[in-house]
Design a protein around this motif. Structure first.
Motif, mmCIF file in Angstrom:
data_model
loop_
_atom_site.group_PDB
_atom_site.id
_atom_site.type_symbol
_atom_site.label_atom_id
_atom_site.label_comp_id
_atom_site.label_asym_id
_atom_site.label_seq_id
_atom_site.Cartn_x
_atom_site.Cartn_y
_atom_site.Cartn_z
ATOM 1 N N TYR A 315 0.839 -1.191 0.000
ATOM 2 C CA TYR A 315 0.000 0.000 0.000
ATOM 3 C C TYR A 315 0.876 1.242 0.000
ATOM 4 C CZ TYR A 315 -3.929 -3.005 0.937
ATOM 5 O OH TYR A 315 -4.883 -3.966 0.839
ATOM 6 N N GLY A 316 0.387 2.292 -0.634
ATOM 7 C CA GLY A 316 1.164 3.513 -0.723
ATOM 8 C C GLY A 316 0.877 4.446 0.430
ATOM 9 N N GLY A 317 1.591 5.601 0.426
ATOM 10 C CA GLY A 317 1.355 6.614 1.428
ATOM 11 C C GLY A 317 2.287 6.498 2.605
ATOM 12 N N PHE A 318 1.920 7.194 3.689
ATOM 13 C CA PHE A 318 2.780 7.246 4.854
ATOM 14 C C PHE A 318 2.867 5.894 5.567
ATOM 15 C CE2 PHE A 318 1.644 11.699 4.328
ATOM 16 C CZ PHE A 318 2.877 12.316 4.517
ATOM 17 N N ASP A 319 1.764 5.166 5.593
ATOM 18 C CA ASP A 319 1.701 3.978 6.434
ATOM 19 C C ASP A 319 1.818 2.703 5.611
ATOM 20 O OD1 ASP A 319 1.780 3.259 8.994
ATOM 21 O OD2 ASP A 319 -0.332 3.459 9.421
ATOM 22 N N ALA A 320 2.749 2.686 4.671
ATOM 23 C CA ALA A 320 2.904 1.512 3.835
ATOM 24 C C ALA A 320 3.600 0.381 4.578
ATOM 25 C CB ALA A 320 3.703 1.865 2.583
ATOM 26 N N ARG A 321 4.224 0.674 5.738
ATOM 27 C CA ARG A 321 5.000 -0.348 6.441
ATOM 28 C C ARG A 321 4.556 -0.423 7.892
ATOM 29 N NH1 ARG A 321 11.571 -0.820 6.956
ATOM 30 N NH2 ARG A 321 11.667 -1.385 9.137
ATOM 31 N N VAL A 322 4.453 -1.641 8.400
ATOM 32 C CA VAL A 322 4.135 -1.886 9.803
ATOM 33 C C VAL A 322 5.108 -2.932 10.326
ATOM 34 C CG1 VAL A 322 2.415 -2.723 11.435
ATOM 35 C CG2 VAL A 322 1.704 -1.315 9.514
ATOM 36 N N SER A 323 5.664 -2.694 11.525
ATOM 37 C CA SER A 323 6.607 -3.630 12.134
ATOM 38 C C SER A 323 5.978 -4.215 13.390
ATOM 39 C CB SER A 323 7.922 -2.937 12.487
ATOM 40 O OG SER A 323 8.545 -2.404 11.327
ATOM 41 N N ILE A 324 6.104 -5.538 13.562
ATOM 42 C CA ILE A 324 5.647 -6.244 14.751
ATOM 43 C C ILE A 324 6.888 -6.747 15.484
ATOM 44 C CG2 ILE A 324 4.179 -8.062 15.681
ATOM 45 C CD1 ILE A 324 2.669 -5.984 14.108
ATOM 46 N N ILE A 325 6.982 -6.459 16.788
ATOM 47 C CA ILE A 325 8.138 -6.853 17.597
ATOM 48 C C ILE A 325 7.629 -7.672 18.783
ATOM 49 C CG2 ILE A 325 10.147 -6.050 18.881
ATOM 50 C CD1 ILE A 325 9.722 -3.304 17.411
ATOM 51 N N VAL A 326 8.171 -8.883 18.959
ATOM 52 C CA VAL A 326 7.868 -9.710 20.130
ATOM 53 C C VAL A 326 9.160 -9.899 20.914
ATOM 54 C CG1 VAL A 326 7.047 -11.939 20.941
ATOM 55 C CG2 VAL A 326 5.958 -10.872 18.969
ATOM 56 N N GLN A 327 9.115 -9.651 22.236
ATOM 57 C CA GLN A 327 10.307 -9.697 23.073
ATOM 58 C C GLN A 327 10.116 -10.710 24.206
ATOM 59 O OE1 GLN A 327 10.536 -5.376 24.023
ATOM 60 N NE2 GLN A 327 12.492 -5.429 22.919
ATOM 61 N N VAL A 328 11.177 -11.511 24.454
ATOM 62 C CA VAL A 328 11.173 -12.500 25.528
ATOM 63 C C VAL A 328 12.443 -12.292 26.354
ATOM 64 C CG1 VAL A 328 11.092 -14.938 26.111
ATOM 65 C CG2 VAL A 328 9.926 -14.117 24.072
ATOM 66 N N PRO A 329 12.370 -12.182 27.690
ATOM 67 C CA PRO A 329 13.579 -12.032 28.519
ATOM 68 C C PRO A 329 14.515 -13.228 28.333
ATOM 69 C CG PRO A 329 11.616 -11.504 29.780
ATOM 70 C CD PRO A 329 11.138 -12.102 28.492
ATOM 71 N N SER A 330 15.801 -12.939 28.267
ATOM 72 C CA SER A 330 16.792 -14.001 28.037
ATOM 73 C C SER A 330 16.762 -15.034 29.153
ATOM 74 C CB SER A 330 18.192 -13.393 27.920
ATOM 75 O OG SER A 330 18.259 -12.513 26.826
ATOM 76 N N GLU A 331 16.574 -14.577 30.419
ATOM 77 C CA GLU A 331 16.602 -15.550 31.511
ATOM 78 C C GLU A 331 15.453 -16.544 31.411
ATOM 79 O OE1 GLU A 331 14.652 -11.734 33.125
ATOM 80 O OE2 GLU A 331 16.365 -12.304 31.876
ATOM 81 N N LYS A 332 14.346 -16.117 30.780
ATOM 82 C CA LYS A 332 13.232 -17.047 30.597
ATOM 83 C C LYS A 332 13.577 -18.132 29.579
ATOM 84 C CE LYS A 332 9.988 -14.991 33.121
ATOM 85 N NZ LYS A 332 9.271 -15.671 34.232
ATOM 86 N N LEU A 333 14.325 -17.733 28.544
ATOM 87 C CA LEU A 333 14.656 -18.690 27.489
ATOM 88 C C LEU A 333 15.794 -19.628 27.884
ATOM 89 C CD1 LEU A 333 14.444 -16.461 24.291
ATOM 90 C CD2 LEU A 333 12.884 -18.256 24.978
ATOM 91 N N PHE A 334 16.783 -19.104 28.625
ATOM 92 C CA PHE A 334 18.025 -19.870 28.822
ATOM 93 C C PHE A 334 18.272 -20.280 30.268
ATOM 94 C CE2 PHE A 334 18.401 -18.815 24.649
ATOM 95 C CZ PHE A 334 18.603 -17.461 24.384
ATOM 96 N N ALA A 335 17.247 -20.192 31.128
ATOM 97 C CA ALA A 335 17.447 -20.542 32.533
ATOM 98 C C ALA A 335 17.878 -21.990 32.691
ATOM 99 C CB ALA A 335 16.171 -20.278 33.319
#
Length: 863
Positions: A315-335
């Motif tokens: 889509y054209g215009g100002f809002d042609a791009r949308v970013s989705i970010i998901v974050q997980v604490p490292s200690e949760k992943l590598f404990a």
């Protein structure tokens, strides 16, 4: 002496024992050291490998979750774009343009500009009722500094229409310039800003995104735009509420506006942040996402692992791009990875093997929270969402799908996705669902398909399929939306147009007949102005009937309700007949029709009545746009096993800018109220559909000042077919009728009105009628006496032995019918259509009783 001697004998044995134990201790110590060193080395290597594998697998799982979220947000933009395109196709959009360009009156149906505006306002208001996150819909023209033409707003009481005196000029707004410069058919989105009204900020201070689509007139000239104002934080909150993300999730658009969900089923989103006036400094990962040019990437910091999906959906215009970010604490992943490392260094060689086995279990258990998050997203999406493996087998089936299809998840998981597709769609599509879905994805993100519920009911669906890569395996996520309500709206619209058209055609046919009767009865000494008035009324009545017929044909073709009686015909004869039928019309313009036919006979398989409609449309267009006293050529030839039919005129030609829209409905190169050539703008659109649905192709070439050639290509038939017997479906109790009539419009109308009680087979001439009569036992014959060069009553001489149909003569000439074989004679000009239908219905009932009585007599029983 014996004592000392014994003692001396034992000393060497003790010495050897001490030496053996010493060697044993040393060997044990050496083995222990080797084991410890080996354990340390193997444990360290194993720990690093397990930790590295855990990180990569976590990134893959996290990436899959983020893609699913991005797909949900992408649908927010798709929904706005689809709404704009649907509104742009509504009749009031072009009706307002036509009315403005023609002194406030639409030349097509006589509606005023205000009437069109009121209709569009009702559509806008109904639309806002269905979209709680949208608070304004507008139709803005380019003229008068971007003056609003129609506008509907929403306040605390609901949608309301803005009065004309409160409409504003929006030409100075930045979004106006963006929408006004967009390409035809293109949807663009504005920067998120606070809404402004009358050059001041809206006191509600709603962060607003505007979806815009340009509007062009029939000449391809830019007229204005459609604008939808969207409460941007509201649509983000709704999406988060549906997904309930487990981990911290951030959505950021191309300008840096963002919203954060902390993660967890009970958490609520943080306030929306606009890039022009942040109340909080955005997290560093937001800047990272804005600067990234990669479609997907993982970012690992000291305390957090993030996964970013940058979605640019075209889509054209100002809002042609949308970013989705998901974050997980490292200690949760590598404990657990750290815990396993300490255990490995303290254990022995045997623990190394246990560690290796445990690491597999550990990696799986480590990823379990992420898997549960993905499951939660799938379970809570409002639309139907399924996950499919590379072989087309269903792996996930969310509650929305259960409600939609009537299956429980356990009934379909492991089954091929084809069980959700209707049988009528075709086994090829059902068997190769993924292949077809991927091909459709290459040409657009959504397509429509007929689904099938557990009960066997058909379910119209809008389907979007996206390919995912999870743990190195190809998966497909499919989002399904029930479009039954939309289909119903389309059906109601089509029925409304069809009903109105039918209600118009009946009185118009009566008016035409009455005018013809009046014309024949006028005295010769009547003043010339009276003749002119009668002639004008006849011409305009014929134009209205032609328009109504075109609209009916177009609606039938659009709703795929047209049935075709495909027969093998002599192409040369068909073209000669078409030229003869158009001659009267051509004479009015002093145009000569010249036919150029091959010496050999060409045969094609077509619906003969529809084929005549195709050639008549092309010839009438060629006559209209030819120069006075000119020539129109109708030619046919064989080329590469196909029949090529050309209609050539030497008129002004078609403007190049109109070439791409010539087959569009209601398209005309000159659509002003002062245009010289009349017409509905539907003829070529109908012609193209008829040609293609009969297996042919149509195109054209044109040069300004030189003329135009339309070419129709049809497959040649080398082996002639014998007309087959008409067989009605099992359980169909309708009577069988043959209608001999050269007026295609009257034939179509009569067949349509009688379709519930009789199957009416049309025949345009005696030759065709003889063929049908030889292979079928008709209950009713409807005959027109005065065909070109033929008397329809002569068909009765060819009745097979034992045939006893009821015979009705329906003709335009008012004179008595003396033939005793005729049961009923009707004069069209003296009888309106409802009466004709009523009298023919009575005859069909008589035919039913007659056949029943004959059958009873043959079996020896009483009727």
């Amino acid at each position: 002496m014996t004592g000392p001697i014994d003692i001396q004998k034992r000393k060497p044995e003790a010495s050897r024992s001490l030496i053996g134990r010493s060697l044993q201790y040393k060997l044990t110590f050496l083995i222990l050291c080797c084991a410890l060193v080996s354990t340390a080395v193997v444990g360290f290597v194993a720990y690093e490998r397990v930790r590295s594998a855990a990180i990569e697998e976590a990134k893959e799982k996290l990436g899959g979750e983020t893609r699913l979220m991005a797909q949900r947000f992408r649908f927010t933009y798709h929904e706005v774009a689809r709404d704009l395109k649907m509104i742009s196709e509504m009749p009031p959009i072009q009706g307002i343009i036509r009315a403005q360009r023609n002194g406030g009156i639409d030349p097509i149906d006589g509606s005023t500009e205000n009437q069109w505006r009121e209709r569009l306002a009702r559509i806008f208001r109904s639309f806002l009722v269905q979209r709680p996150d949208h608070f304004q819909v507008r139709y803005i023209g380019l003229a008068d500094q971007g003056r609003e033409l129609v506008r509907v707003d929403r306040n605390s009481l609901g949608p309301f229409v803005v009065r004309p005196e409160n409409l504003q000029q929006k030409g100075t707004e930045p979004y106006f310039r963006l929408g006004a410069s967009a390409q035809m058919g293109r949807v663009v989105f504005s920067e998120v800003t606070f809404n402004r009204e009358h050059d001041s900020l809206d006191p509600r201070e709603i962060p607003t995104m505007r979806g815009m689509m340009p509007v062009f007139d029939w000449r391809g000239e830019r007229f204005g735009m459609l604008v939808i104002n969207i409460d941007y934080p509201a649509i983000l909150k709704r999406a988060f509420a549906e997904m309930k993300p487990q981990w911290r999730t951030i959505l950021v658009n191309g300008q840096g506006d963002y919203m954060v969900h902390p993660g967890g089923p009970e958490a609520s989103v943080q306030p929306f942040q606009m890039h022009r006036n942040y109340t909080e400094e955005p997290p560093p990962i937001v800047k990272h996402a804005l600067e990234s040019t990669q479609p997907e990437l993982g970012v690992e910091s000291d305390h957090m692992m993030s996964y970013i999906v940058n979605d640019d959906d075209g889509y054209g215009g100002f809002d042609a791009r949308v970013s989705i970010i998901v974050q997980v604490p490292s200690e949760k992943l590598f404990a657990k990875a750290n815990e396993i490392g300490s255990e490995v260094f303290a254990a022995g060689i045997g623990v190394v093997f246990a560690f290796v086995l445990g690491s597999v279990f550990f990696a799986r258990s480590l990823m379990k929270p992420l898997s549960q998050t993905a499951i939660a997203i799938v379970e809570n999406v409002a639309d139907g969402l399924i996950l499919i493996d590379a072989g087309g087998r269903i792996e996930r089936f969310n509650p929305s799908c259960e409600r939609m299809f009537g299956y429980k998840a356990g009934e379909v998981v492991g089954q091929h996705v084809g069980i959700l597709v209707a049988e009528g769609v075709g086994e090829e599509f059902r068997g190769e669902f993924i292949t077809h879905a991927r091909q459709s994805q290459d040409h657009g993100n959504t397509f429509e398909v007929e689904g099938r519920t557990k009960s066997g009911a058909l379910l119209p669906l809008e389907l979007s399929v996206n390919e995912l890569n999870l743990n190195g395996k190809v998966k497909y996520s499919a989002v399904m939306r029930d479009i039954s309500e939309r289909r119903e709206m389309e059906r109601v619209k089509a029925e409304f147009i069809s009903t109105v058209s039918h209600e118009l055609r009946t009185p118009l046919t009566s008016i035409r007949g009455s005018l013809g009767l009046v014309d024949n009865m006028l005295p010769n000494d009547l003043p010339n102005p009276a003749y002119q008035m009668i002639s004008l009324a006849q011409k305009n009545t014929n134009r209205l009937i032609s328009l109504v017929n075109d609209i009916l044909d177009f609606e039938k073709l659009s709703s795929q309700e047209v049935t075709y009686e495909m027969t093998t015909v002599n192409l040369n004869d068909e073209l000669v007949q078409a030229a003869e039928l158009i001659n009267g019309y051509a004479n009015e313009f002093s145009i000569k029709i010249k036919t150029e036919l091959p010496a050999t006979t060409l045969h094609v398989e077509v619906d003969a009545r529809r084929f005549q409609q195709i050639i008549a449309n092309l010839l009438s267009n060629a006559v209209k746009f030819s120069r006075k006293k000119g020539t129109v050529i109708l030619r046919a030839q064989e080329h590469d096993g196909q029949a090529e039919i050309e209609v050539v005129d030497f008129g002004e030609g078609i403007p190049e800018e109109f070439h791409g829209r010539i087959f569009n409905p209601f398209s005309q190169a000159d659509s002003t109220s002062t245009r010289k050539k009349s017409g509905s703008g539907l003829g070529l659109s109908i012609t193209k559909r008829l040609v293609e649905e009969m297996g042919g192709e149509i195109d054209f070439v044109s040069e300004l000042g030189m003329g135009t050639t339309f070419r129709v290509v049809l497959p040649l038939i080398t082996a002639l077919k014998t007309p087959s017997r008409i067989v009605l479906p099992a359980g169909d109790t309708r009577r069988l009728a043959l209608h001999l009539e050269d007026d295609a419009d009257f034939t179509a109308m009569l067949g349509e009105t009688l379709k519930d009680i009789a199957y009416v087979q049309p025949a345009r001439d005696l030759s065709e009628a003889h063929e049908y009569l030889a292979f079928n036992d008709f209950d009713l014959l409807i005959l027109d006496r005065y065909l070109p060069g033929e008397d329809g009553l002569s068909l009765l001489d060819a009745l097979p032995p034992g045939a006893d149909p009821i015979v009705a003569v329906v003709t335009a000439i008012d004179e008595p019918v003396a033939d005793p074989r005729v049961d009923l004679a009707i004069v069209k000009s003296r009888t309106d259509t409802p009466e004709i239908v009523e009298r023919l219905t009575d005859l069909l009932e008589e035919a039913r009783i007659r056949k029943h009585s004959a059958a009873a007599s043959a079996s020896g029983s009483r009727p």
